[in-house]
Design a protein around this motif. Structure first.
Motif, PDB file in Angstrom:
ATOM      1  N   SER A  19       0.817  -1.216   0.000  1.00 30.85           N
ATOM      2  CA  SER A  19       0.000   0.000   0.000  1.00 30.85           C
ATOM      3  C   SER A  19       0.845   1.258   0.000  1.00 30.85           C
ATOM      4  O   SER A  19       0.395   2.302  -0.443  1.00 30.85           O
ATOM      5  CB  SER A  19      -0.917   0.008   1.222  1.00 30.85           C
ATOM      6  OG  SER A  19      -0.155  -0.058   2.400  1.00 30.85           O
ATOM      7  N   THR A  22       1.155   2.622  -3.383  1.00 29.95           N
ATOM      8  CA  THR A  22      -0.041   3.305  -3.873  1.00 29.95           C
ATOM      9  C   THR A  22      -0.061   4.751  -3.414  1.00 29.95           C
ATOM     10  O   THR A  22      -0.379   5.662  -4.176  1.00 29.95           O
ATOM     11  CB  THR A  22      -1.308   2.581  -3.364  1.00 29.95           C
ATOM     12  OG1 THR A  22      -1.237   1.216  -3.747  1.00 29.95           O
ATOM     13  CG2 THR A  22      -2.559   3.201  -3.937  1.00 29.95           C
ATOM     14  N   VAL A  23       0.273   4.979  -2.157  1.00 26.48           N
ATOM     15  CA  VAL A  23       0.294   6.336  -1.623  1.00 26.48           C
ATOM     16  C   VAL A  23       1.331   7.178  -2.352  1.00 26.48           C
ATOM     17  O   VAL A  23       1.078   8.316  -2.733  1.00 26.48           O
ATOM     18  CB  VAL A  23       0.583   6.306  -0.106  1.00 26.48           C
ATOM     19  CG1 VAL A  23       0.721   7.708   0.436  1.00 26.48           C
ATOM     20  CG2 VAL A  23      -0.511   5.550   0.621  1.00 26.48           C
ATOM     21  N   GLU A  92      -4.019  -1.455  -4.269  1.00 27.97           N
ATOM     22  CA  GLU A  92      -3.204  -1.248  -3.073  1.00 27.97           C
ATOM     23  C   GLU A  92      -1.974  -2.149  -3.093  1.00 27.97           C
ATOM     24  O   GLU A  92      -0.880  -1.747  -2.679  1.00 27.97           O
ATOM     25  CB  GLU A  92      -4.045  -1.526  -1.826  1.00 27.97           C
ATOM     26  CG  GLU A  92      -3.334  -1.180  -0.524  1.00 27.97           C
ATOM     27  CD  GLU A  92      -4.220  -1.473   0.682  1.00 27.97           C
ATOM     28  OE1 GLU A  92      -4.301  -0.628   1.567  1.00 27.97           O
ATOM     29  OE2 GLU A  92      -4.834  -2.552   0.711  1.00 27.97           O
ATOM     30  N   ARG A 254      -6.619  12.666  -0.683  1.00 28.66           N
ATOM     31  CA  ARG A 254      -6.148  11.701   0.305  1.00 28.66           C
ATOM     32  C   ARG A 254      -6.595  10.296  -0.075  1.00 28.66           C
ATOM     33  O   ARG A 254      -7.346   9.635   0.647  1.00 28.66           O
ATOM     34  CB  ARG A 254      -6.650  12.053   1.710  1.00 28.66           C
ATOM     35  CG  ARG A 254      -6.253  13.442   2.168  1.00 28.66           C
ATOM     36  CD  ARG A 254      -6.619  13.680   3.625  1.00 28.66           C
ATOM     37  NE  ARG A 254      -8.033  13.441   3.874  1.00 28.66           N
ATOM     38  CZ  ARG A 254      -8.976  14.341   3.658  1.00 28.66           C
ATOM     39  NH1 ARG A 254      -8.658  15.529   3.158  1.00 28.66           N
ATOM     40  NH2 ARG A 254     -10.243  14.068   3.925  1.00 28.66           N
ATOM     41  N   SER A 256      -7.126   6.486  -0.472  1.00 28.78           N
ATOM     42  CA  SER A 256      -6.861   5.253   0.266  1.00 28.78           C
ATOM     43  C   SER A 256      -7.942   4.258  -0.098  1.00 28.78           C
ATOM     44  O   SER A 256      -9.039   4.641  -0.522  1.00 28.78           O
ATOM     45  CB  SER A 256      -6.852   5.505   1.773  1.00 28.78           C
ATOM     46  OG  SER A 256      -8.145   5.849   2.232  1.00 28.78           O
ATOM     47  N   LYS A 257      -7.641   2.980   0.085  1.00 27.90           N
ATOM     48  CA  LYS A 257      -8.601   1.943  -0.281  1.00 27.90           C
ATOM     49  C   LYS A 257      -9.871   2.053   0.543  1.00 27.90           C
ATOM     50  O   LYS A 257     -10.986   1.953   0.016  1.00 27.90           O
ATOM     51  CB  LYS A 257      -7.987   0.561  -0.088  1.00 27.90           C
ATOM     52  CG  LYS A 257      -8.909  -0.590  -0.514  1.00 27.90           C
ATOM     53  CD  LYS A 257      -8.232  -1.928  -0.348  1.00 27.90           C
ATOM     54  CE  LYS A 257      -8.103  -2.300   1.117  1.00 27.90           C
ATOM     55  NZ  LYS A 257      -9.413  -2.570   1.747  1.00 27.90           N
ATOM     56  N   ARG A 259     -11.141   4.694   2.058  1.00 28.20           N
ATOM     57  CA  ARG A 259     -11.879   5.908   1.721  1.00 28.20           C
ATOM     58  C   ARG A 259     -12.626   5.733   0.401  1.00 28.20           C
ATOM     59  O   ARG A 259     -13.788   6.132   0.276  1.00 28.20           O
ATOM     60  CB  ARG A 259     -10.890   7.074   1.636  1.00 28.20           C
ATOM     61  CG  ARG A 259     -11.506   8.447   1.391  1.00 28.20           C
ATOM     62  CD  ARG A 259     -10.402   9.493   1.540  1.00 28.20           C
ATOM     63  NE  ARG A 259     -10.792  10.783   1.003  1.00 28.20           N
ATOM     64  CZ  ARG A 259     -11.509  11.682   1.663  1.00 28.20           C
ATOM     65  NH1 ARG A 259     -11.945  11.406   2.879  1.00 28.20           N
ATOM     66  NH2 ARG A 259     -11.805  12.849   1.108  1.00 28.20           N
TER      67      ARG A 259
END
Length: 437
Positions: A19, A22-23, A92, A254, A256-257, A259
């Motif tokens: 992950s 991904t960020v 992710e 922001r 994220s998986k 979210r």
């Protein structure tokens, strides 16, 4: 060959990084574009889900009964949400943010072509929905231009669809998505209210009262017939948002998986509610006489009703505003197939957009029946993108044990998609042959 090996190595590396990659990806490559708010992302998801598929759901309810339809619609909605969950998990794990890239990571060029081809065909199906509102017929001989469906379709595409399709980012469509959803809500409100203004048995001065009042005006709770074969493909067509979810995910603030999954779940729940209300009251208005396109039923029995005319215009614009959103992944698919190593170019961006718009509009003019679109597209590309590909890619890419819960569910998605697609397509073909005979 070297490019394929390099990409495979990057996939394996991404699986190890997880992950964090991904960020970093969204923070570097998409820093400027990741500005979409959570609310606009929900609107875009609902917009991607809700199109003119809503017009075929009352017919699906008449073919399966109220209880059968409700259970099937809930099942398709939950399954669609879970298949999106698998795609987000893969994003992710691999740091990839497009459906085509996941296909390439799983099966190299074959996987990318599979996804890109399905997205392009799906886009053709969405475009064909617009022709029904213009009463477009091949070689239509209508003298006044303002009554010629082909000319009206071309004018609308040039001045409404094309400018929106040329936009470089999905986040710009957040406002049009909100407007489109308002149109859908208005349509649902009108369907609920008109239930009390359309008599049963149906009569409008030219159509005689139907005989056998009890059979025509009594709702069926559970029903199975050859027409039921259109139900699940129509629902799959109506809940397919997978091609747009990943681009929306990449532009989310922001990202994220969890979210993004929350945004998807909210969009699915709201869309499910609107679908259920419109289908239920549309069916309870016309019962077994509901048309495969609900607005045709209203136009037949309330031909000069100004409210129905306004609803028709609203649904038309809602579908037209959906086309640019679906166009984004379609254009990206085509560019990945032929220009994957080229940097972004406005010239290429515009040319590909014009080519897609031209080809699909021509196909939209010459496809005769919207029900055929729902049936064939729903039983092929929709089931592939919604059920088969997410499960197949997860089995191939994820490093979890084959006996893990997610991989078993992914296998279940594949089997379910193959069964639904093959059985539905077979029954639809048999029905066509029977009708021709």
């Amino acid at each position: 060959m070297f490019g394929d090996k390099l990409w495979r190595l990057s996939c394996k590396h991404s699986l190890l990084v997880g992950s964090t990659a991904t960020v970093l990806l969204c923070a570097t490559q998409h820093q400027e574009s990741a500005r979409a708010s959570f609310a606009s992302s929900v609107f875009n998801i609902m917009h991607a889900i809700m199109g003119s598929g809503i017009l075929g759901l009352a017919y699906a309810m008449s073919s399966t009964g109220i209880i059968g339809f409700s259970l099937l619609l809930l099942f398709v909605a939950v399954t669609a949400a879970y298949s999106v969950h698998l795609l987000l998990v893969l994003c992710e794990q691999t740091a990839l943010t497009t459906y085509e890239d996941l296909g390439f990571c799983a099966f190299k060029t074959t996987g990318k072509v599979m996804v890109a081809g399905a997205i392009l065909i799906q886009n053709i199906g969405v475009y064909n929905q617009t022709r029904d509102f213009f009463f477009v017929k091949p070689f239509a001989n209508v003298t006044p231009w303002y009554l010629n469906g082909q000319i009206l379709l071309l004018i609308t595409v040039i001045f409404v669809v094309l400018p929106l399709a040329l936009l470089p980012k999905i986040e710009f469509l957040g406002y049009t998505s909100g407007l489109s959803i308002l149109f859908m809500v208005y349509f649902t409100i009108v369907v609920v209210v008109k239930k009390w203004f359309v008599p049963c048995p149906l009569f409008n001065g030219t159509v005689n009262y139907f005989q056998n009042f009890s059979s025509e005006c009594k709702p069926k709770l559970l029903q199975i017939s050859s027409k039921s074969a259109y139900a699940i493909p129509t629902m799959a067509f109506s809940f397919l948002c997978h091609t747009s979810v990943l681009p929306i995910y990449c532009e989310l603030k922001r990202p994220s998986k969890s979210r993004m999954q929350k945004a998807v779940n909210i969009g699915m729940i709201l869309s499910f509610s609107i679908y259920m209300l419109s289908a239920l009251f549309g069916y309870l208005t016309f019962y077994a006489n509901v048309n495969s396109q609900l607005l045709h039923s209203y136009s037949q029995y309330l031909p000069r009703d100004p409210v129905i005319m306004s609803v028709r215009i609203c649904i038309l614009f809602s579908v037209l505003l959906t086309v640019p959103l679906i166009h984004f992944p379609a254009r990206k698919s085509l560019m990945l197939l032929f220009c994957s190593r080229c940097p972004f170019s406005w010239l290429c961006h515009i040319l590909v957009t014009l080519v897609i718009q031209t080809v699909i509009v021509l196909l939209a003019i010459y496809v005769p029946n919207i029900q055929n679109i729902f049936g064939v597209v729903g039983s092929t590309t929709s089931t592939a993108l919604l059920f088969i590909y997410p499960g197949l890619f997860y089995l191939q890419i994820s490093r979890e044990s084959l006996k893990s819960s997610r991989k078993l569910k992914a296998l279940g998605l594949i089997i379910l998609g193959i069964l639904i697609g093959s059985v539905s397509l077979l029954v639809i073909i048999i029905t066509w042959l029977h009708n021709e005979n």
